[in-house]
Design a protein around this motif. Structure first.
Motif, PDB file in Angstrom:
ATOM      1  N   THR A   2     -12.365  -1.692   0.224  1.00 21.02           N
ATOM      2  CA  THR A   2     -12.580  -3.005  -0.375  1.00 21.02           C
ATOM      3  C   THR A   2     -11.322  -3.484  -1.089  1.00 21.02           C
ATOM      4  OG1 THR A   2     -14.896  -2.473  -0.755  1.00 21.02           O
ATOM      5  CG2 THR A   2     -13.984  -4.302  -2.014  1.00 21.02           C
ATOM      6  N   PRO A   3     -10.910  -4.725  -0.888  1.00 20.22           N
ATOM      7  CA  PRO A   3      -9.765  -5.253  -1.638  1.00 20.22           C
ATOM      8  C   PRO A   3     -10.129  -5.362  -3.116  1.00 20.22           C
ATOM      9  CG  PRO A   3     -10.279  -6.616   0.287  1.00 20.22           C
ATOM     10  CD  PRO A   3     -11.431  -5.696   0.086  1.00 20.22           C
ATOM     11  N   TYR A   4      -9.216  -4.999  -3.991  1.00 22.87           N
ATOM     12  CA  TYR A   4      -9.507  -4.967  -5.420  1.00 22.87           C
ATOM     13  C   TYR A   4      -9.015  -6.241  -6.105  1.00 22.87           C
ATOM     14  CZ  TYR A   4     -10.429  -0.112  -4.358  1.00 22.87           C
ATOM     15  OH  TYR A   4     -10.920   1.031  -3.813  1.00 22.87           O
ATOM     16  N   PHE A   5      -9.964  -6.944  -6.709  1.00 22.33           N
ATOM     17  CA  PHE A   5      -9.674  -8.190  -7.398  1.00 22.33           C
ATOM     18  C   PHE A   5     -10.342  -8.202  -8.770  1.00 22.33           C
ATOM     19  CE2 PHE A   5      -8.140  -9.542  -3.391  1.00 22.33           C
ATOM     20  CZ  PHE A   5      -7.418 -10.713  -3.566  1.00 22.33           C
ATOM     21  N   ALA A   6      -9.849  -9.075  -9.639  1.00 24.53           N
ATOM     22  CA  ALA A   6     -10.438  -9.267 -10.960  1.00 24.53           C
ATOM     23  C   ALA A   6     -10.388 -10.745 -11.301  1.00 24.53           C
ATOM     24  CB  ALA A   6      -9.687  -8.466 -12.014  1.00 24.53           C
ATOM     25  N   CYS A 109     -14.869  -7.560 -11.963  1.00 24.94           N
ATOM     26  CA  CYS A 109     -13.719  -6.845 -11.414  1.00 24.94           C
ATOM     27  C   CYS A 109     -14.245  -5.732 -10.524  1.00 24.94           C
ATOM     28  CB  CYS A 109     -12.857  -6.274 -12.537  1.00 24.94           C
ATOM     29  SG  CYS A 109     -11.461  -5.274 -11.947  1.00 24.94           S
ATOM     30  N   ASN A 110     -13.951  -5.795  -9.237  1.00 23.32           N
ATOM     31  CA  ASN A 110     -14.507  -4.790  -8.328  1.00 23.32           C
ATOM     32  C   ASN A 110     -13.651  -3.526  -8.256  1.00 23.32           C
ATOM     33  OD1 ASN A 110     -12.338  -5.613  -6.754  1.00 23.32           O
ATOM     34  ND2 ASN A 110     -13.574  -6.408  -5.076  1.00 23.32           N
ATOM     35  N   ALA A 111     -12.627  -3.438  -9.123  1.00 21.83           N
ATOM     36  CA  ALA A 111     -11.811  -2.229  -9.181  1.00 21.83           C
ATOM     37  C   ALA A 111     -12.322  -1.250 -10.225  1.00 21.83           C
ATOM     38  CB  ALA A 111     -10.360  -2.586  -9.500  1.00 21.83           C
ATOM     39  N   VAL A 112     -13.254  -1.692 -11.069  1.00 19.45           N
ATOM     40  CA  VAL A 112     -13.696  -0.849 -12.180  1.00 19.45           C
ATOM     41  C   VAL A 112     -15.158  -0.458 -12.021  1.00 19.45           C
ATOM     42  CG1 VAL A 112     -12.064  -2.033 -13.680  1.00 19.45           C
ATOM     43  CG2 VAL A 112     -14.462  -2.716 -13.710  1.00 19.45           C
ATOM     44  N   SER A 113     -15.551   0.542 -12.782  1.00 16.05           N
ATOM     45  CA  SER A 113     -16.940   0.967 -12.802  1.00 16.05           C
ATOM     46  C   SER A 113     -17.337   1.314 -14.231  1.00 16.05           C
ATOM     47  CB  SER A 113     -17.142   2.197 -11.900  1.00 16.05           C
ATOM     48  OG  SER A 113     -16.418   3.301 -12.414  1.00 16.05           O
ATOM     49  N   ILE A 124     -22.413   8.815 -23.599  1.00 13.93           N
ATOM     50  CA  ILE A 124     -21.017   8.488 -23.291  1.00 13.93           C
ATOM     51  C   ILE A 124     -21.015   7.354 -22.265  1.00 13.93           C
ATOM     52  CG2 ILE A 124     -18.789   9.393 -22.531  1.00 13.93           C
ATOM     53  CD1 ILE A 124     -19.966  12.218 -23.005  1.00 13.93           C
ATOM     54  N   TRP A 125     -20.537   6.197 -22.674  1.00 12.33           N
ATOM     55  CA  TRP A 125     -20.455   5.032 -21.795  1.00 12.33           C
ATOM     56  C   TRP A 125     -19.018   4.970 -21.290  1.00 12.33           C
ATOM     57  CZ3 TRP A 125     -21.366  -0.775 -23.426  1.00 12.33           C
ATOM     58  CH2 TRP A 125     -21.634  -1.539 -22.271  1.00 12.33           C
ATOM     59  N   VAL A 126     -18.830   5.272 -20.009  1.00  8.69           N
ATOM     60  CA  VAL A 126     -17.492   5.482 -19.447  1.00  8.69           C
ATOM     61  C   VAL A 126     -17.009   4.247 -18.695  1.00  8.69           C
ATOM     62  CG1 VAL A 126     -16.114   6.904 -17.881  1.00  8.69           C
ATOM     63  CG2 VAL A 126     -17.941   7.951 -19.242  1.00  8.69           C
ATOM     64  N   PHE A 127     -15.772   3.869 -18.969  1.00 11.46           N
ATOM     65  CA  PHE A 127     -15.085   2.811 -18.225  1.00 11.46           C
ATOM     66  C   PHE A 127     -14.109   3.492 -17.277  1.00 11.46           C
ATOM     67  CE2 PHE A 127     -11.695  -0.233 -17.433  1.00 11.46           C
ATOM     68  CZ  PHE A 127     -12.380  -1.430 -17.270  1.00 11.46           C
ATOM     69  N   GLY A 128     -14.325   3.328 -15.962  1.00  9.64           N
ATOM     70  CA  GLY A 128     -13.477   4.004 -14.987  1.00  9.64           C
ATOM     71  C   GLY A 128     -13.057   3.094 -13.856  1.00  9.64           C
ATOM     72  N   TYR A 129     -12.450   3.693 -12.842  1.00 11.11           N
ATOM     73  CA  TYR A 129     -11.923   2.944 -11.706  1.00 11.11           C
ATOM     74  C   TYR A 129     -12.482   3.530 -10.416  1.00 11.11           C
ATOM     75  CZ  TYR A 129      -8.928   0.880 -15.145  1.00 11.11           C
ATOM     76  OH  TYR A 129      -8.498   0.207 -16.248  1.00 11.11           O
ATOM     77  N   ASP A 134      -5.315   3.434  -7.185  1.00 13.50           N
ATOM     78  CA  ASP A 134      -4.278   4.336  -7.659  1.00 13.50           C
ATOM     79  C   ASP A 134      -3.382   3.648  -8.680  1.00 13.50           C
ATOM     80  OD1 ASP A 134      -5.185   6.288  -5.860  1.00 13.50           O
ATOM     81  OD2 ASP A 134      -3.970   5.429  -4.243  1.00 13.50           O
ATOM     82  N   GLY A 135      -2.703   4.462  -9.473  1.00 13.67           N
ATOM     83  CA  GLY A 135      -1.748   3.919 -10.426  1.00 13.67           C
ATOM     84  C   GLY A 135      -2.178   4.164 -11.862  1.00 13.67           C
ATOM     85  N   VAL A 136      -1.355   3.691 -12.789  1.00 18.20           N
ATOM     86  CA  VAL A 136      -1.622   3.828 -14.222  1.00 18.20           C
ATOM     87  C   VAL A 136      -2.300   2.564 -14.713  1.00 18.20           C
ATOM     88  CG1 VAL A 136      -0.572   4.120 -16.496  1.00 18.20           C
ATOM     89  CG2 VAL A 136       0.367   5.339 -14.516  1.00 18.20           C
ATOM     90  N   HIS A 137      -3.470   2.722 -15.329  1.00 13.25           N
ATOM     91  CA  HIS A 137      -4.229   1.559 -15.796  1.00 13.25           C
ATOM     92  C   HIS A 137      -4.633   1.692 -17.268  1.00 13.25           C
ATOM     93  CE1 HIS A 137      -4.397   0.752 -11.547  1.00 13.25           C
ATOM     94  NE2 HIS A 137      -5.134   1.818 -11.315  1.00 13.25           N
ATOM     95  N   ALA A 138      -3.859   2.464 -18.029  1.00 10.89           N
ATOM     96  CA  ALA A 138      -4.264   2.770 -19.406  1.00 10.89           C
ATOM     97  C   ALA A 138      -4.424   1.517 -20.250  1.00 10.89           C
ATOM     98  CB  ALA A 138      -3.242   3.709 -20.043  1.00 10.89           C
ATOM     99  N   GLN A 139      -3.465   0.587 -20.158  1.00  8.93           N
ATOM    100  CA  GLN A 139      -3.558  -0.616 -20.991  1.00  8.93           C
ATOM    101  C   GLN A 139      -4.761  -1.467 -20.590  1.00  8.93           C
ATOM    102  OE1 GLN A 139      -1.766  -1.209 -23.656  1.00  8.93           O
ATOM    103  NE2 GLN A 139      -0.430   0.565 -23.365  1.00  8.93           N
ATOM    104  N   HIS A 140      -4.998  -1.585 -19.293  1.00  7.78           N
ATOM    105  CA  HIS A 140      -6.149  -2.352 -18.831  1.00  7.78           C
ATOM    106  C   HIS A 140      -7.447  -1.690 -19.296  1.00  7.78           C
ATOM    107  CE1 HIS A 140      -9.296  -3.539 -15.912  1.00  7.78           C
ATOM    108  NE2 HIS A 140      -8.739  -4.730 -16.044  1.00  7.78           N
ATOM    109  N   ALA A 141      -7.516  -0.361 -19.192  1.00  2.12           N
ATOM    110  CA  ALA A 141      -8.726   0.346 -19.608  1.00  2.12           C
ATOM    111  C   ALA A 141      -8.987   0.139 -21.091  1.00  2.12           C
ATOM    112  CB  ALA A 141      -8.593   1.835 -19.299  1.00  2.12           C
ATOM    113  N   MET A 142      -7.939   0.212 -21.892  1.00  2.00           N
ATOM    114  CA  MET A 142      -8.133   0.072 -23.343  1.00  2.00           C
ATOM    115  C   MET A 142      -8.635  -1.309 -23.727  1.00  2.00           C
ATOM    116  SD  MET A 142      -5.235   2.287 -25.339  1.00  2.00           S
ATOM    117  CE  MET A 142      -3.809   1.508 -24.595  1.00  2.00           C
ATOM    118  N   HIS A 143      -8.306  -2.320 -22.921  1.00  2.00           N
ATOM    119  CA  HIS A 143      -8.724  -3.670 -23.308  1.00  2.00           C
ATOM    120  C   HIS A 143     -10.231  -3.856 -23.189  1.00  2.00           C
ATOM    121  CE1 HIS A 143      -9.730  -5.424 -19.380  1.00  2.00           C
ATOM    122  NE2 HIS A 143      -9.871  -6.589 -19.954  1.00  2.00           N
TER     123      HIS A 143
END
Length: 335
Positions: A2-6, A109-113, A124-129, A134-143
């Motif tokens: 699936t193409p990932y968009f937000a 956003c279909n890139a996150v779960s 525990i309510w988890v925000f994941g991908y 792939d890649g580093v998404h730390a700043q996006h996750a923290m938001h």
């Protein structure tokens, strides 16, 4: 895959924060580098997730602010995500609210779960991908974390006591900055980005009666246009914003997706089309829109959609529609 968009609304105040500290030129430069453009009046506009995530990371480096993602999230109201939050908050209890959010987050956003885990007395309510992001998404996750905290507090009607934030980051100055910004306990070195709270909160009675304001139908109606579900849809959507701005090349599209050109070509072949087909389709669709909305000269239309002269445009339009552009416009305009 699936193409990932937000949705563009997912940026929150990121651009404003960056412009205030670094200047508008820095914002524009970073946007060019990651292939993202802002349209302030289109919060639901789909953007390639790779560019969104990269912009968060590069903005944090430009500011020297390791907690920028969390700072952006702290400046967002949950309602900025649209009726999805209203719909979730009208659940009968916290468990119901979280289940609704988990099920519908892909509309934003279909890139996150989002997922909920219970371990004894701790939820525990988890925000994941999703797999393949792939890649580093730390700043996006923290938001996302501050809004998750506020959703929990809104349902249970309690303060921060008993809540916590978990970061998939080592204990370093970045995580200390997040702790300084948060009113809940922050723990680093965890396997995920998450919000924790007592599991007993999941089924306790709501703090107050909330009258439902939106239905599931309202939520789906709000998130229009829907996010692409195929590579063809994703490429077509991307080309709509690129037509007329230089040559909409495959390399640029691949860069904005964070994919290889070979993967895009392979996916499009499997879906029965080619990149060239979609470029022509995007140019013709935009040309028809110009011809419908006003009396633009055909030369202006040709140049606006990326042709070097009217003759090339005329031949391409005739091949695509079966009519010369002048005759097509006369038919559409009617008597």
């Amino acid at each position: 895959m699936t193409p990932y968009f937000a949705r563009q609304s997912g940026f929150g105040p990121l651009a404003a924060i960056l412009a205030q500290s670094e200047g508008q030129r820095v914002v524009e430069r970073l946007c060019r580098e990651v292939g993202v453009t802002f349209e302030p009046d289109q919060p639901n506009r789909p953007l390639a997730f790779a560019g969104m995530s990269q912009l968060f990371e590069r903005a944090a480096r430009a500011r020297g602010d390791g907690a920028l993602g969390f700072r952006v999230g702290a400046g967002m109201r949950p309602e900025e995500f649209g009726p999805l939050v209203d719909y979730s908050l009208s659940g009968i209890n916290l468990l119901h609210a979280i289940q609704r959010a988990n099920r519908l987050v892909a509309l934003q956003c279909n890139a996150v779960s989002l997922s909920l885990r219970v371990s004894g007395e701790t939820a525990i309510w988890v925000f994941g991908y999703v797999r393949g992001t792939d890649g580093v998404h730390a700043q996006h996750a923290m938001h996302a974390l501050p809004s998750m905290v506020r959703v929990i507090q809104a349902v249970v009607g309690l303060g921060p006591d008993g809540m916590g934030i978990e970061l998939a980051l080592s204990a370093d100055p970045m995580t200390r900055e997040v702790a300084d910004l948060s009113d809940v306990a922050v723990r680093a070195g965890r396997p995920h980005f998450a919000v924790t709270f007592p599991s007993a909160w999941l089924r306790r009675a709501r703090a107050q009666v909330v009258r439902p304001r939106v239905t599931l139908f309202d939520v789906h109606q709000h998130y229009v246009p829907r996010l692409p579900r195929s590579t063809r849809e994703a490429v077509s959507l991307m080309l709509q914003s690129m037509v007329g701005i230089g040559d909409p090349g495959l390399d640029e599209v691949a860069f904005r997706f964070g994919w290889s050109r070979r993967k895009i070509q392979s996916d499009l072949r499997a879906e029965g089309c080619s990149f060239r087909d979609l470029v022509i389709e995007a140019r013709m669709t935009r040309a028809m829109a110009f011809m419908r909305e006003g009396r633009h000269s055909l030369v202006d239309v040709a140049l606006a959609v990326g042709y070097s002269d009217q003759a090339h445009f005329n031949r391409a339009f005739l091949a695509y529609t079966g009519l010369p552009p002048g005759r097509w416009r006369a038919r559409v305009a009617g008597p």
